[in-house]
Design an enzyme around this catalytic site. Structure first.
Site, PDB file in Angstrom:
ATOM      1  N   LYS A 118      21.823  79.366  69.226  1.00 33.25           N
ATOM      2  CA  LYS A 118      23.050  80.121  68.964  1.00 33.25           C
ATOM      3  C   LYS A 118      24.203  79.388  69.630  1.00 33.25           C
ATOM      4  O   LYS A 118      24.008  78.591  70.559  1.00 33.25           O
ATOM      5  CB  LYS A 118      22.959  81.556  69.483  1.00 33.25           C
ATOM      6  CG  LYS A 118      22.860  81.713  70.975  1.00 33.25           C
ATOM      7  CD  LYS A 118      24.132  81.655  71.750  1.00 33.25           C
ATOM      8  CE  LYS A 118      25.171  82.606  71.230  1.00 33.25           C
ATOM      9  NZ  LYS A 118      26.412  82.458  72.071  1.00 33.25           N
TER      10      LYS A 118
ATOM     11  N   THR B 247      26.292  85.620  69.132  1.00 36.58           N
ATOM     12  CA  THR B 247      27.518  86.312  69.580  1.00 36.58           C
ATOM     13  C   THR B 247      28.553  86.243  68.449  1.00 36.58           C
ATOM     14  O   THR B 247      28.499  87.038  67.528  1.00 36.58           O
ATOM     15  CB  THR B 247      28.073  85.720  70.886  1.00 36.58           C
ATOM     16  OG1 THR B 247      28.187  84.311  70.760  1.00 36.58           O
ATOM     17  CG2 THR B 247      27.185  86.062  72.064  1.00 36.58           C
TER      18      THR B 247
ATOM     19  N   SER C  78      38.723  92.452  72.128  1.00 35.23           N
ATOM     20  CA  SER C  78      39.325  93.713  71.705  1.00 35.23           C
ATOM     21  C   SER C  78      38.487  94.383  70.628  1.00 35.23           C
ATOM     22  O   SER C  78      37.453  93.883  70.226  1.00 35.23           O
ATOM     23  CB  SER C  78      40.751  93.488  71.238  1.00 35.23           C
ATOM     24  OG  SER C  78      40.797  92.420  70.324  1.00 35.23           O
TER      25      SER C  78
ATOM     26  N   GLU D 253      33.403  78.383  65.614  1.00 35.72           N
ATOM     27  CA  GLU D 253      34.404  79.434  65.433  1.00 35.72           C
ATOM     28  C   GLU D 253      35.522  78.960  64.514  1.00 35.72           C
ATOM     29  O   GLU D 253      36.232  78.002  64.815  1.00 35.72           O
ATOM     30  CB  GLU D 253      34.951  79.881  66.789  1.00 35.72           C
ATOM     31  CG  GLU D 253      33.924  80.730  67.533  1.00 35.72           C
ATOM     32  CD  GLU D 253      34.382  81.157  68.919  1.00 35.72           C
ATOM     33  OE1 GLU D 253      33.763  82.073  69.474  1.00 35.72           O
ATOM     34  OE2 GLU D 253      35.346  80.573  69.440  1.00 35.72           O
TER      35      GLU D 253
ATOM     36  N   ASN E  25      39.443  84.037  68.917  1.00 37.64           N
ATOM     37  CA  ASN E  25      39.511  83.961  70.369  1.00 37.64           C
ATOM     38  C   ASN E  25      40.654  84.759  70.974  1.00 37.64           C
ATOM     39  O   ASN E  25      40.653  85.047  72.170  1.00 37.64           O
ATOM     40  CB  ASN E  25      39.556  82.502  70.820  1.00 37.64           C
ATOM     41  CG  ASN E  25      38.189  81.884  70.675  1.00 37.64           C
ATOM     42  OD1 ASN E  25      37.251  82.347  71.314  1.00 37.64           O
ATOM     43  ND2 ASN E  25      38.059  80.914  69.799  1.00 37.64           N
TER      44      ASN E  25
ATOM     45  N   THR F  40      23.060  73.179  75.128  1.00 36.82           N
ATOM     46  CA  THR F  40      24.010  74.192  74.707  1.00 36.82           C
ATOM     47  C   THR F  40      23.450  75.576  74.880  1.00 36.82           C
ATOM     48  O   THR F  40      22.270  75.786  75.017  1.00 36.82           O
ATOM     49  CB  THR F  40      24.425  74.042  73.246  1.00 36.82           C
ATOM     50  OG1 THR F  40      25.595  74.826  73.070  1.00 36.82           O
ATOM     51  CG2 THR F  40      23.378  74.554  72.294  1.00 36.82           C
TER      52      THR F  40
END
EC number: 2.3.1.35
Lengths: 404, 404
Positions: B181, B155, B404, B275, B399, B192
């Site tokens: 992932k 992702t 969007s 991230e 995040n 996870t």
């Protein structure tokens, strides 16, 4: 950044209470960084302090002094937390009290020290002690003095935070004035760093202590910016014992309501001025089996970086709220009974997205500056309310640059 | 951003194991988003799943199917988590299994579904089902197929994550291949989102299940990016039962060591690709009374936004580490016994800053890309290791902009 406008209120004078500031240059020159609060002889003083095991030297000193003597002076410095400083830090805290006591002609134990700022650096004692006479000379009971003191205790806060309430008991007015500071490292556990509240009522110490604990639990202990409990949290409450007596259940109820109003206002001001805050978020958890359970859910959502970044983005990504609720430490949690509302928009029911939900409706609420998320667990009658802020670029900037 | 380089390894073929990808356009066109993993008849399959109470529809379906039948096919889609989707989501998960079963000529229960992506939106079933024949037709046992599958399940990850280990038991080689992932909403509780590991050993199911739990506890359950446990976590482990038999204590030890190596590599890859991650941080807590206590301290520090932003800034603001340790939920915590080391630099001892500490030494370690923080609680013999990343501007951007 900060949410909304919070002008410093007009504070009524309280008999025997004066405040003074100085620019001691503790961390930076030319800013108020040393505050003295004077209380009248006969005042009753109580306090609650951080539960962080690494509690700061001034917290240890203040607790020790408070146990033996009612305090006459609270000395607060910003720019240095005097935490993680070991024995030397404790010596510095007691030396501060001693110097203040000599200046004012009281016993050392009647002075309580408070510090806020960077953790782990020695307190610059020479500059601090040199500033004390200026702060003492500036003592004044006016509203301006309260506001100056409110400014003198700030760190990364962007504005002074004060609240006041007035009530009437048996035809006699009473007053409560309070100031607080705090913006980051905010997840108070017993109190926040720092709150100073004074009333002119007359009241027993044990009753005052109980009222402090109860009102702090619903205010300072119900806020979080970033889940980090400070080493220096302290919330002090003093009664000057010059005014109306608080004794009967009805008197206690009236006084407690006013005290709660001041405490809640101050706590909410910390969130509105949370580091990098662009949103003020109220988390109402109802239908819990216990208040503890309701708080667990509320804080799990309030601490979720994914929920906080969605709030920052005004993004109605409600799946993150659902995921945070689902990971809260609740035993035998039947999520099919959970109902989640965002403002007046139902997000979740029957274990998934609510039937009438539309992205447009969710986005409308998320775009607002003040947002209420209501979570009904459908398990019982207990409830809790927690206030928090969002997680913005500014939060990262402020904390990545704080010491530079 | 991501920490360091993690090239996808050369994966050995495993007898009867093939992987296929398709571009089903589930969220975006022209990207691999549908993966099928085929296991041989006679394979043993075990799994661990999220403890999030709002667990996703595919997790419910996978657990149900796994209980009754060994699996032949794992079907994974990215772009949509099929979580918070209620009864309709569950129907979609079972329909996916049914379609795959018809395609492959197996019973529906031999298929397990997995989904990852945005929470709360209906799975686009038409596109998903239309993509299945392509993925099935692409089935292939090569290293390239493993890498393509590794890409097909991503992702917000920036790179495919694979690990492989080979061992020898009784003169016979065995192999373990795994892909995973995960980048955000990472604080696995049991496993996870998502890990798929296959070995060619022959092994009893109950033993395989125990080894999965034990190795996951020291790998996927010991990482955190942002404290948010996903609704879709799943870690699957299959043994093809075509190779060497794992039975004796010595065989189990050899196989477990190799399995742990693969699991730990995969889990660490998630953190390195967390991230916005710019740092890979190892938290070693020793001297605890129990592993649970050591984990509490490690995760408290790993989740502290203030510690994470200091790491991002390469700022040796060690007071934040001390404050986080101090707020960990430890009973009767004597902080004077705590010793904290940052790499080879002693930060804290005797309740405050270590005597020999210098800012220059602390800054040198904080400037590195891989950092170890070692916390000795001085209370006992238990220990735990947790891996985490820092909190950067990119984390907030990723995040705040994700949908969007």
């Amino acid at each position: 950044m900060a949410v909304g406008h919070c002008p410093f209120p007009q504070m009524p004078p309280l008999e025997g209470v004066r405040l003074g500031c100085a620019m001691a240059g503790i961390k930076k020159p030319q800013r108020r960084d040393l505050v003295v609060i004077e209380l009248p002889e006969g005042a009753t003083t109580v306090g609650v302090f951080t539960q962080n095991a690494f509690c700061a030297a001034p917290v240890i000193a203040a607790k020790t002094h408070l146990e033996s003597t009612a305090s006459r002076y609270w000395v607060i410095n910003t720019g240095n937390a005097n935490a993680g400083t070991g024995e030397a830090g404790l010596t510095d805290a007691y030396r501060t009290c001693q110097a203040m006591a000599e200046q004012a002609g009281v016993v050392s134990k009647a002075v309580l020290p408070f510090s806020t700022g960077v953790i782990g650096e020695p307190l610059p004692m020479e500059r601090l002690l040199a500033g004390l006479p200026d702060a003492f000379a500036a003592l004044d009971g006016s509203s301006q003095a309260w506001e100056a003191a409110g400014q003198g205790i700030l760190t990364t806060d962007t504005r002074a935070k004060g609240a006041t309430a007035t009530g009437i008991i048996d035809g006699q007015a009473f007053h409560i004035n309070g100031i607080t500071k705090g913006s980051g490292m905010i997840k108070p556990n017993m109190a926040t760093m720092l709150g100073f509240v004074v009333s002119d009522v007359t009241i027993e110490k044990s009753l005052l202590a109980r009222l402090l604990r109860e009102t702090v639990d619903l205010s300072f202990n119900a806020i979080t910016v970033d889940s980090d409990t400070s080493t220096n949290d302290a919330c002090m409450l003093a009664a000057t014992n010059t005014g109306v007596r608080i004794e009967t259940d009805e008197q206690v109820a009236t006084f407690k309501a006013a005290l709660q109003e001041v405490m809640t206002s101050l706590a909410q001001m910390i969130i509105r001025d949370g580091e990098g805050a662009t949103k003020f978020v109220t988390l109402e958890v109802v239908g819990a089996k216990s208040r503890c359970e309701a708080l667990d859910v509320a804080f799990t959502v309030a601490h979720s970086p994914l929920v906080k970044t969605a709030l920052y983005a005004s993004d109605a990504n409600w799946g993150r709220i659902l995921a945070a609720v689902g990971r809260a430490p609740i035993e035998r949690f039947d999520v099919s009974r959970v109902v989640i509302d965002l403002g007046d928009v139902r997000l979740v029911e029957n274990g998934g997205r609510a039937a009438g939900y539309s992205e447009a409706a969710g986005s409308r609420v998320m775009g607002e500056e003040e947002i209420t998320i209501r979570i009904d667990l459908g398990r019982g009658e207990a409830r809790a309310t927690v206030w928090t802020s969002d997680l913005s670029h500014d939060y990262v900037s402020i904390n990545a640059d704080y010491r530079s």
